[in-house]
Design an enzyme around this catalytic site. Structure first.
Site, PDB file in Angstrom:
ATOM      1  N   GLU A 170       0.887  -1.294  -0.149  1.00 49.01           N
ATOM      2  CA  GLU A 170       0.040   0.225  -0.158  1.00 49.01           C
ATOM      3  C   GLU A 170       0.900   1.225  -0.088  1.00 49.01           C
ATOM      4  O   GLU A 170       0.633   2.382   0.738  1.00 49.01           O
ATOM      5  CB  GLU A 170      -0.685  -0.120   1.212  1.00 49.01           C
ATOM      6  CG  GLU A 170      -1.953  -1.105   1.057  1.00 49.01           C
ATOM      7  CD  GLU A 170      -2.861  -1.226   2.141  1.00 49.01           C
ATOM      8  OE1 GLU A 170      -4.153  -1.408   2.041  1.00 49.01           O
ATOM      9  OE2 GLU A 170      -2.462  -0.991   3.447  1.00 49.01           O
TER      10      GLU A 170
HETATM   11  C1  TNX Z   1      -4.401  -3.972   4.891  1.00 48.31           C
HETATM   12  S1  TNX Z   1      -3.045  -6.148   4.457  1.00 48.31           S
HETATM   13  C2  TNX Z   1      -3.246  -3.643   5.267  1.00 48.31           C
HETATM   14  C3  TNX Z   1      -3.067  -3.093   6.725  1.00 48.31           C
HETATM   15  C4  TNX Z   1      -4.388  -3.016   7.524  1.00 48.31           C
HETATM   16  C5  TNX Z   1      -5.230  -4.052   7.147  1.00 48.31           C
HETATM   17  C6  TNX Z   1      -6.585  -4.093   7.720  1.00 48.31           C
HETATM   18  C7  TNX Z   1      -1.789  -5.408   4.304  1.00 48.31           C
HETATM   19  C8  TNX Z   1      -0.545  -5.471   3.839  1.00 48.31           C
HETATM   20  N1  TNX Z   1      -1.993  -4.015   4.527  1.00 48.31           N
HETATM   21  O1  TNX Z   1      -2.258  -2.057   6.769  1.00 48.31           O
HETATM   22  O2  TNX Z   1      -3.982  -2.981   8.785  1.00 48.31           O
HETATM   23  O3  TNX Z   1      -5.540  -4.039   5.733  1.00 48.31           O
HETATM   24  O4  TNX Z   1      -7.369  -5.317   7.697  1.00 48.31           O
END
Ligand code: TNX
Length: 518
Positions: A309
């Site tokens: 992300e």
């Molecule tokens: C996505 S899964 C994220 C996290 C959040 C999560 C909440 C991922 C690699 N990144 O930063 O905490 O969703 O479900």
């Protein structure tokens, strides 16, 4: 009759013979560490304090428990045969002996006259070498005791990895000598304005030692280049300005917490707004310090560098950055691990392992990114709509999120097979399974239990047991009965599982066992 075990063993059944009955003077013999483990386990579960190791020869003929490490069979595996004449474990290695004891722990039953183990023959070994759980200690911080309790829970289901998500926008959780400002300035915060905290180097060593006693390897993660707002609280010069996207605004509207501001602690739930200054030499120096010290502190083979992300980051710069990070870690003698987004980088170090967090039926090319790790280090599967422990287990659950297609019932957590998620991955390309627990809504051990149990048992079965279709009892019908049979053990261990999730597993027949996903 079926043995009430989770994860279900490779093969195993009750033989119909007379059960083995525990007596206060039942002798326990064999491998010393395993003997101590059995004695402690039986005392915990039954209150019966068996005589420790060394039983004299006069006892030699009496039915007892014997654990040998023989090097036969598969790694981490064991064979167990028991009836009224005794219990005999032949384990491949120390881990196999440890798992045999976890099996005995699940099979112990009180029958009015005392405690018994059913007459049975079991031949067991794991399908995958990587069987993990992740705990996010960044959104909320959990003290060492809580982490050790989580290790016990993971080990009881034959998991052998605990991934610790040690840094995120909301806080930095590991003290490093090279970069003391991180914990001095960026560790006190957490989601919702709750108290933060951090592990000293000593605490981290304590966690690693507790994990090793349970045959668990700690996989530490420092998330870069995104999820790094806390770094900028300690070192403003390393952080790019927050990128305020529509998602960030929507998250603030839904959950509150305010917009992230450069250099100030962030306590909201938004993701994807932060980035290190990825083209700056000072950032490379920072990574060298942080991963260098982390590598020196960590005996396990893996260092996870996140990579998820990084929404505010230019794709070309992102690719160059994660390639550099992976090479830095490999040069430190560790296996780099990253979330699947890093698969976009063509120059990733060839040993890099990818962690897939897309859906059971992949969307938006997430499977392409995961396949990029096939000629590299392979893939760990953490499908968000099945393995994410932070999704609500039912619509009206107090804790948890819903972005992965709503609540994840126990049935949905069970209804997938690791070989069916990313097309084109062979069994050997899948290192295993990990169930992540992100902790935006999680504050205490009881909260951890309420989200992790019973669903962690489904992930454990996906990680350990033979594939669906290969083993006749690797089915939802069998699983829901076996997992329910663990309640007395969980009650005795003080695990605050979500009973309503178990009840749901028996309530609706029109549930998700047929895997309705598109
Ligand atoms: C996505 S899964 C994220 C996290 C959040 C999560 C909440 C991922 C690699 N990144 O930063 O905490 O969703 O479900």
């Amino acid at each position: 009759m079926n043995l009430e075990l989770v994860p279900i063993p490779r093969t195993g059944a009750e033989t119909g013979g007379a059960p083995f009955r525990l007596h206060p003077d039942t002798p326990v013999r064999g491998d010393a560490r395993s003997v101590a483990d059995v004695v402690a386990c039986i005392a915990r579960r039954t209150g019966v304090a068996l005589p420790p190791a060394d039983v004299d020869d006069a006892d030699a003929g009496r039915p007892g428990i014997r654990i040998d490490i023989t090097a036969d069979g598969d790694p981490e595996g064991y064979r167990l045969s028991m009836d009224d004449g005794g219990v005999h474990v032949r384990a491949h290695d120390a881990a196999g002996a440890f798992y045999a004891v976890r099996t005995l722990e699940q099979l112990l039953r009180a029958d009015g006259a005392g405690w018994v183990l059913p007459a049975a023959e079991i031949d067991d070994a794991p399908r995958f070498a990587y069987r993990g759980m992740m705990l996010d200690v960044a959104r909320h911080f959990f003290p060492v005791d809580t982490v050790v309790a989580v290790l016990d829970r993971a080990a009881s289901l034959k998991l052998n990895r605990l991934h610790l998500h040690l840094s995120d926008d909301q806080g930095w959780r590991l003290a490093l000598r090279e970069r003391p400002a991180l914990t001095a300035h960026a560790a006190a915060s957490a989601v919702g304005g709750d108290a933060g905290g951090f592990y000293s180097r000593e605490d981290y060593r304590t966690i690693i030692a507790a994990a090793a006693e349970r045959h668990i390897v700690i996989v530490p993660e420092i998330d870069v280049p995104g999820h790094s707002h806390a770094v900028g609280v300690a070192y403003p010069e390393l952080a790019a300005d927050p990128v305020i996207s529509d998602h960030v605004r929507e998250t603030v509207t839904e959950f509150g917490g305010g917009l992230p501001r450069a250099g100030e602690p962030y306590t909201g739930l938004a993701v994807g707004f932060s980035s290190l200054r990825i083209d700056d030499r000072a950032t490379d120096d920072f990574l060298a310090d942080v991963f260098g010290e982390l590598a020196a502190l960590t005996p396990g083979p893996y260092l996870h560098f996140g990579g998820d992300e990084a929404l505010g980051t230019d794709p070309t710069e992102y690719a160059a950055f994660v390639a550099r990070a992976s090479t830095l870690i490999a040069d430190l003698g560790k296996i780099p691990v990253a979330w699947h987004e890093a698969g976009a980088a063509s120059d990733l170090h060839p040993d890099t392992v990818g962690q897939y967090w897309g859906f059971v039926r992949p969307r938006d090319g997430a499977d392409d990114l995961a396949r990029a790790f096939v000629p590299r280090g392979g893939v760990i599967l953490s499908p968000a709509d099945a393995a994410y422990l932070d999704m609500k287990p039912r619509d009206d659950a107090a804790l948890g999120l819903t972005w992965a297609d709503g609540a994840t019932s126990l049935a949905r957590a069970y209804a997938w097979d690791p070989s069916d998620v990313v097309p084109g991955l062979d069994e050997a390309d899948v290192l295993g399974v990990e169930a992540p627990l992100w902790t935006e809504t999680v504050r205490t051990l009881a909260d951890i239990d309420a989200l992790a149990f019973p669903r962690l048992a489904a992930a454990a079965e996906a990680a350990w047991s033979p594939a669906t279709g290969v083993h006749p009892d690797r089915t939802w019908e069998s699983f829901r009965a076996r997992v329910r049979a663990l309640r007395p053990l969980w009650d005795a261990a003080g695990i605050a599982y979500d009973a309503a999730t178990l009840d749901d597993a028996w309530a609706d027949e029109d549930d998700e066992t047929q895997d309705p996903r598109p």
